[in-house]
Structure formats: C-alpha cells, structure tokens
Design a protein around this motif. Structure first.
Motif, PDB file in Angstrom:
ATOM      1  N   GLU A   1       0.808  -1.227   0.000  1.00  0.00           N
ATOM      2  CA  GLU A   1       0.000   0.000   0.000  1.00  0.00           C
ATOM      3  C   GLU A   1       0.839   1.273   0.000  1.00  0.00           C
ATOM      4  O   GLU A   1       0.359   2.319  -0.414  1.00  0.00           O
ATOM      5  N   GLN A   2       2.113   1.176   0.462  1.00  0.00           N
ATOM      6  CA  GLN A   2       2.925   2.392   0.484  1.00  0.00           C
ATOM      7  C   GLN A   2       3.884   2.493  -0.695  1.00  0.00           C
ATOM      8  O   GLN A   2       4.741   3.369  -0.730  1.00  0.00           O
ATOM      9  N   SER A   3       3.743   1.609  -1.660  1.00  0.00           N
ATOM     10  CA  SER A   3       4.640   1.632  -2.811  1.00  0.00           C
ATOM     11  C   SER A   3       3.942   2.243  -4.025  1.00  0.00           C
ATOM     12  O   SER A   3       3.054   1.644  -4.615  1.00  0.00           O
ATOM     13  N   THR A   4       4.360   3.464  -4.369  1.00  0.00           N
ATOM     14  CA  THR A   4       3.759   4.157  -5.514  1.00  0.00           C
ATOM     15  C   THR A   4       4.005   3.380  -6.805  1.00  0.00           C
ATOM     16  O   THR A   4       3.105   3.186  -7.622  1.00  0.00           O
ATOM     17  N   LYS A   5       5.260   2.933  -6.955  1.00  0.00           N
ATOM     18  CA  LYS A   5       5.608   2.214  -8.180  1.00  0.00           C
ATOM     19  C   LYS A   5       4.976   0.835  -8.220  1.00  0.00           C
ATOM     20  O   LYS A   5       4.543   0.373  -9.274  1.00  0.00           O
TER      21      LYS A   5
ATOM     22  N   LYS B   1       2.211   0.061  -6.959  1.00  0.00           N
ATOM     23  CA  LYS B   1       0.797   0.285  -7.289  1.00  0.00           C
ATOM     24  C   LYS B   1       0.620   0.452  -8.795  1.00  0.00           C
ATOM     25  O   LYS B   1      -0.228  -0.173  -9.412  1.00  0.00           O
ATOM     26  N   ARG B   2       1.477   1.287  -9.372  1.00  0.00           N
ATOM     27  CA  ARG B   2       1.386   1.547 -10.811  1.00  0.00           C
ATOM     28  C   ARG B   2       1.639   0.260 -11.602  1.00  0.00           C
ATOM     29  O   ARG B   2       0.922  -0.054 -12.550  1.00  0.00           O
TER      30      ARG B   2
ATOM     31  N   SER C   1      -4.178  -3.433  -2.848  1.00  0.00           N
ATOM     32  CA  SER C   1      -3.064  -3.176  -1.937  1.00  0.00           C
ATOM     33  C   SER C   1      -3.105  -4.142  -0.767  1.00  0.00           C
ATOM     34  O   SER C   1      -4.159  -4.674  -0.408  1.00  0.00           O
TER      35      SER C   1
ATOM     36  N   PRO D   1      10.379  -2.014  -6.227  1.00  0.00           N
ATOM     37  CA  PRO D   1       8.962  -2.229  -6.547  1.00  0.00           C
ATOM     38  C   PRO D   1       8.692  -3.732  -6.680  1.00  0.00           C
ATOM     39  O   PRO D   1       9.506  -4.457  -7.246  1.00  0.00           O
TER      40      PRO D   1
END
Ligand SMILES: [Zn+2]
Length: 242
Positions: free
Chosen positions: A150-154, A156-157, A180, A193
C-alpha cells in the motif's frame, strides 16, 4: 541492431589500428570498446521472478489436485524466456521444486521467505514479481489479481498496468482490480517495486484446469511480460525508489 554494427565496425578498426599504428592507440581503442560494453551492461534491467512455494510446501492444492508450486514455476520459466528476449536480466528465486530453507531452520516458512527477500536485495533488482495461485471456499470465484504494497507508488502503478493487461490478454471477463496489501511479508520487506500475481483460482474447476494448460500458462506469462515492458517504457524503473 545499430549497437551490434557499431561493435563490429569498432572491432575492425581495432584490428586495422593494431596493424597500422602504435600499441598505445590500440590500447585506447580497446578501452573505449570495453567501456562501451560495460555501459551497455549497466543499462540492463534486473528483474527477479519469484515462483511461490516449492519443496515440501505445495502452496494451494487445486480442485483437480494440481499443486500451486508447479504451476508457479512453469509460468515463471515462461515469463523468464519472454523477458530475456527483451534483453532484461532475469534472476529466479528458485528454478527447481525446492523450498529455500535448510533442514536446521526452526521456522522453515520464515526462512524460505527471508531467503527470497535476500535474493531480491542482493541481486540489486529493479523489480520483483512473485507468481502465485489463489484459492477460495466458494468455487465460483475466479480471475487473476495483482497485489502491491500500500505504500509503494511504483508497486501500485506496476500492479494496475499488470491487472489491466491480464484482463485484456486473458479476456475472461475478469473485473478484478489491483489490490493493496500491507501485511504480506515479502511486500513489506522488499526494497524495490514488487508485485504479487495471483494468476487464478485453483478452487475453480475451469480455471484450475486452464492453469495446467501450456497455452494458458504462456498467455499468462505473455500478459505479465507485456505489462512489465509497458512499465519500463513509461520510465517506471528509471529511478530506484519503491
Ligand atoms: Zn501461493
């Protein structure tokens, strides 16, 4: 292609130079040639593929008695081939039916997961992809789903691209969304990531049978690999952040 021609031309130049000129100029040219090779190597992306479970841990057991660990490994090998065809360096956490623990480990499941994380960290991976299969109490539930921290922007993308690509490639009417997760150990501990692909439900008769088919496994690997290429193309791996 261009790089290849450049290398060939350069080799010819080095040969000519060694015939025509001093030792020094040959050394300088050789140096440039070799430095060029190093730079090429550094540009290569490193991706860890992690086929879940193995050895005495079968993972989920299918309604058709298939074992998750075997399907994971088979899809992982297919994905490895496809990525390598795109000049990506692939490291597998396992290439055999084994667990990543030793007999002396008191908590083998933990030791196994820690070893996988260690492989991802020491390989300096740009991205890690875990391959798993799902299972549920009710048989009708099916469809691939991709998980990210849940805290990984990449992450998630990457997961969103992969989910969309799998829906398109598999074309089975799957409406799932990338999801997430904050608890899963490997998602939490990995620094690059990282996504987990649950390719399908082994508790669903038709999906469990499909997951054993070569064509279906290839299609799954194809979709995952297309998503990774798309993520790379949009610059997803250009910086090391998670
Ligand atoms: Zn699993």
């Amino acid at each position: 292609m261009i790089k290849k021609y450049f290398s060939i031309i350069f080799l010819i130049l080095i040969l000519l130079a060694s015939i025509l000129s001093s030792d020094r100029s040959v050394r300088v040219m050789k140096n440039i040639f070799e430095t060029g090779k190093d730079m090429e190597k550094e540009e290569q992306y490193i991706i860890v593929i992690d086929p879940g479970h193995g050895g005495r841990d079968p993972g989920k057991v299918g309604i058709n008695n298939a074992l998750e660990k075997d399907i994971n490994l088979s899809i992982a090998f297919r994905l490895k081939n496809l990525l390598e065809q795109n000049d990506i360096k692939v490291i597998m956490t396992r290439e055999e039916d084994i667990g990543l623990y030793s007999e002396t480990d008191s908590n083998k499941k933990n030791a196994d997961l820690n070893k996988r994380i260690e492989i991802i960290q020491t390989s300096k991976a740009d991205l890690a992809v875990s391959i798993h299969q799902n299972s549920f109490g009710e048989e009708y539930v099916k469809g691939a789903q991709v998980f990210f921290h849940e805290q990984s922007t990449k992450g998630k993308r990457m997961a969103e691209i992969m989910q969309a690509q799998l829906i398109e490639t598999i074309a089975d009417g799957n409406h799932r969304k990338a999801k997430s997760n904050s608890n899963y150990y490997m998602l939490k501990k990995t620094e690059c990531p990282f996504v987990i692909v649950e390719c399908g439900y082994m508790s669903n008769r038709s999906e469990a049978d499909l997951l054993l088919e070569d064509d279906y496994q290839e299609k799954m690997a194809w979709g995952i690999h297309l998503a990774i290429l798309q993520f790379i193309n949009e610059g997803g791996l250009d910086t090391k952040a998670k």
